[in-house]
Design a protein around this motif. Structure first.
Motif, PDB file in Angstrom:
ATOM      1  N   THR A   1     -10.461   7.451  11.452  1.00 46.35           N
ATOM      2  CA  THR A   1     -10.714   8.880  11.221  1.00 46.35           C
ATOM      3  C   THR A   1      -9.434   9.610  10.819  1.00 46.35           C
ATOM      4  OG1 THR A   1     -10.547   9.149  13.608  1.00 46.35           O
ATOM      5  CG2 THR A   1     -12.779   9.082  12.682  1.00 46.35           C
ATOM      6  N   ASN A   2      -8.393   8.835  10.495  1.00 50.62           N
ATOM      7  CA  ASN A   2      -7.191   9.424   9.882  1.00 50.62           C
ATOM      8  C   ASN A   2      -6.564   8.341   9.008  1.00 50.62           C
ATOM      9  OD1 ASN A   2      -5.093   7.894  11.493  1.00 50.62           O
ATOM     10  ND2 ASN A   2      -6.263   8.896  13.132  1.00 50.62           N
ATOM     11  N   THR A   3      -5.601   8.745   8.180  1.00 52.83           N
ATOM     12  CA  THR A   3      -5.057   7.818   7.178  1.00 52.83           C
ATOM     13  C   THR A   3      -4.468   6.561   7.821  1.00 52.83           C
ATOM     14  OG1 THR A   3      -4.539   9.754   5.855  1.00 52.83           O
ATOM     15  CG2 THR A   3      -3.495   7.681   5.188  1.00 52.83           C
ATOM     16  N   VAL A   4      -3.663   6.768   8.861  1.00 55.35           N
ATOM     17  CA  VAL A   4      -3.006   5.619   9.495  1.00 55.35           C
ATOM     18  C   VAL A   4      -4.050   4.657  10.077  1.00 55.35           C
ATOM     19  CG1 VAL A   4      -1.529   4.951  11.446  1.00 55.35           C
ATOM     20  CG2 VAL A   4      -0.825   6.798   9.920  1.00 55.35           C
TER      21      VAL A   4
ATOM     22  N   LEU B   1       0.846  -1.204   0.000  1.00 57.23           N
ATOM     23  CA  LEU B   1       0.000   0.000   0.000  1.00 57.23           C
ATOM     24  C   LEU B   1       0.874   1.244   0.000  1.00 57.23           C
ATOM     25  CD1 LEU B   1      -2.884  -0.326   2.622  1.00 57.23           C
ATOM     26  CD2 LEU B   1      -3.085   0.078   0.178  1.00 57.23           C
ATOM     27  N   HIS B   2       1.868   1.227   0.873  1.00 59.56           N
ATOM     28  CA  HIS B   2       2.775   2.373   1.014  1.00 59.56           C
ATOM     29  C   HIS B   2       3.560   2.608  -0.282  1.00 59.56           C
ATOM     30  CE1 HIS B   2       5.991   4.908   2.352  1.00 59.56           C
ATOM     31  NE2 HIS B   2       6.877   3.941   2.317  1.00 59.56           N
TER      32      HIS B   2
ATOM     33  N   PRO C   1       1.442   6.505   4.068  1.00 61.21           N
ATOM     34  CA  PRO C   1       2.722   6.345   4.770  1.00 61.21           C
ATOM     35  C   PRO C   1       3.013   4.878   5.087  1.00 61.21           C
ATOM     36  CG  PRO C   1       1.022   6.990   6.319  1.00 61.21           C
ATOM     37  CD  PRO C   1       0.361   6.958   4.971  1.00 61.21           C
ATOM     38  N   HIS C   2       4.243   4.635   5.579  1.00 64.45           N
ATOM     39  CA  HIS C   2       4.557   3.309   6.119  1.00 64.45           C
ATOM     40  C   HIS C   2       3.916   3.226   7.505  1.00 64.45           C
ATOM     41  CE1 HIS C   2       6.703  -0.262   7.283  1.00 64.45           C
ATOM     42  NE2 HIS C   2       6.861   0.329   8.445  1.00 64.45           N
TER      43      HIS C   2
END
Ligand SMILES: Nc1ncnc2c1ncn2[C@@H]1O[C@H](COP(=O)(O)OP(=O)(O)O)[C@@H](O)[C@H]1O
Ligand SMILES: CC(C)(COP(=O)(O)O)[C@@H](O)C(=O)NCCC(=O)O
Ligand SMILES: [K+]
Length: 259
Positions: free
Chosen positions: A182-185, A161-162, A169-170
Motif C-alpha cells: 500500500t506504498n511504493t516501498v 529498479l531504483h 527509491p533505493h
C-alpha cells in the motif's frame, strides 16, 4: 592451517580451517585494486584483535572476479610463503566431472558449490546460491556439474529498479507482511521478494521435470536466510557451503599430490 578465500562479485570471505573446523571467518567487499599488502594489513589486524594464532601454510582461492586473483596470489606467496590452489586453473583438480559445452568457463563458485553439495548430500541436487547473481547449479547422480541457471541477483534487481525509474527509491530487500503493498516501498519489496519465491519455485520445478527425477534443493549465499523464512522452497540451507567445498577440493588435491 588452510586459508580459504571465496571471492564473489560483491564480497570476499576469508576462513581459516584447522583441519576439523573453521576457527574464524571474515568478510570484506571485493575490490580488484586491493594489493597483497592491503589484504595482509586487514587480515592480520583482525587476527590480532580476535587473538587468533593460526599458522597459515596453505591457501585455496575461488574467485568469480578474475582480476583479484593476481593480488591474492602475491598475498599468499609473500605472507604465507605458499603457492595457492586456484579453483578453475588446470593444476587444481576437481573430484567431480564438469559436463558443459566445450569452451564454456563455469564460474568457480558454482564448481565449488557442486563439490560441497555432493560431498554433503550425494547426487541429484539443485544448489541455489543467492549472491550478486542468483545461480542454480545442477548436480548429477554421480556428482558432476551439468549446468544450471543464472538469474539476476535479488539486490541487483532492486538496484536496477531504483536506477531506471525516477520515482522509485533505493530499498532493502525484506519479506513483506502482505503481497499487496500500500506504498511504493512495500510494493517494490513485494515484487522482489515474492517474485524471487516464484522464480525459485518455478525454476526448480522445471529442472526436476526436465530431468524427470526427484532432486534435493540446497540454498546458500548472502541472502539465502531471507528466503528460508517459512516458504518451504528448500530441503536444506547451508551457511558456508562454498567454504566447505574449498576444504574438500583442497583435501582432494593434497591426496592426489601424495599418491
Ligand atoms: N546478511 C545479509 N543481509 C542482507 N544482505 C546481505 C547479507 N549478506 C550479503 N548480503 C547482500 O547479498 C548480496 C549477495 O551477497 P554475497 O552472497 O556476499 O554475494 P557474492 O558472493 O556474489 O559476492 C549482496 O548484495 C550483499 O550486499
Ligand atoms: C554467475 C556468477 C556471476 C555468479 O557470481 P556471484 O553471484 O557468486 O558473484 C559467476 O558464477 C560467474 O561469473 N560465472 C561464469 C559463467 C558461468 O558460470 O556459466
Ligand atoms: K551466486
Amino acid at each position: 592451517m588452510l586459508l580459504c578465500i571465496d571471492c564473489g562479485n560483491t564480497n570476499t570471505v576469508f576462513s581459516i580451517w584447522d583441519g576439523t573446523s573453521f576457527i574464524a571467518t571474515w568478510r570484506t567487499s571485493t575490490e580488484h585494486q586491493r594489493t597483497a599488502d592491503q589484504y595482509y594489513v586487514w587480515l592480520s589486524t583482525l587476527m590480532n584483535f580476535q587473538k587468533i594464532e593460526a599458522d597459515i601454510t596453505e591457501v585455496i582461492i575461488s574467485s568469480t572476479v578474475p582480476r583479484v586473483v593476481f593480488n591474492l596470489r602475491v598475498f599468499s606467496d609473500r605472507y604465507f610463503n605458499c603457492r595457492p590452489l586456484v579453483v578453475g586453473k588446470p593444476e587444481c583438480r576437481l573430484p567431480v566431472d564438469v559436463r558443459v559445452d566445450a569452451g564454456t568457463q563455469v564460474g568457480p563458485d558454482r564448481l565449488v558449490n557442486t563439490v560441497a553439495g555432493f560431498n554433503k548430500y550425494g547426487g541429484d541436487l539443485i544448489v541455489v546460491d543467492f549472491g550478486t547473481a542468483t545461480t542454480f547449479d545442477v548436480v548429477d547422480t554421480d556428482g558432476a556439474y551439468v549446468g544450471g541457471v543464472i538469474a539476476p541477483g535479488v539486490n541487483l534487481s532492486l538496484q536496477a529498479l531504483h536506477e531506471a525509474a525516477a520515482a522509485l527509491p533505493h530499498v532493502d530487500v525484506t519479506k513483506p507482511a502482505r503481497v499487496v503493498g500500500t506504498n511504493t516501498v512495500a510494493c517494490m519489496q513485494s515484487g522482489v521478494f515474492w517474485g524471487y519465491v516464484g522464480l525459485v519455485n518455478g525454476v526448480c520445478a522445471r529442472i526436476k521435470e526436465e530431468r524427470a527425477r526427484p532432486m534435493k534443493v540446497i540454498s546458500t549465499g548472502g541472502l539465502a536466510p531471507l528466503f528460508q523464512q517459512g516458504d518451504a522452497l528448500f530441503d536444506h540451507f547451508e551457511d558456508d557451503l562454498t567454504m566447505h567445498g574449498l576444504t574438500v577440493i583442497h583435501q582432494y588435491n593434497k591426496e592426489l599430490g601424495s599418491s
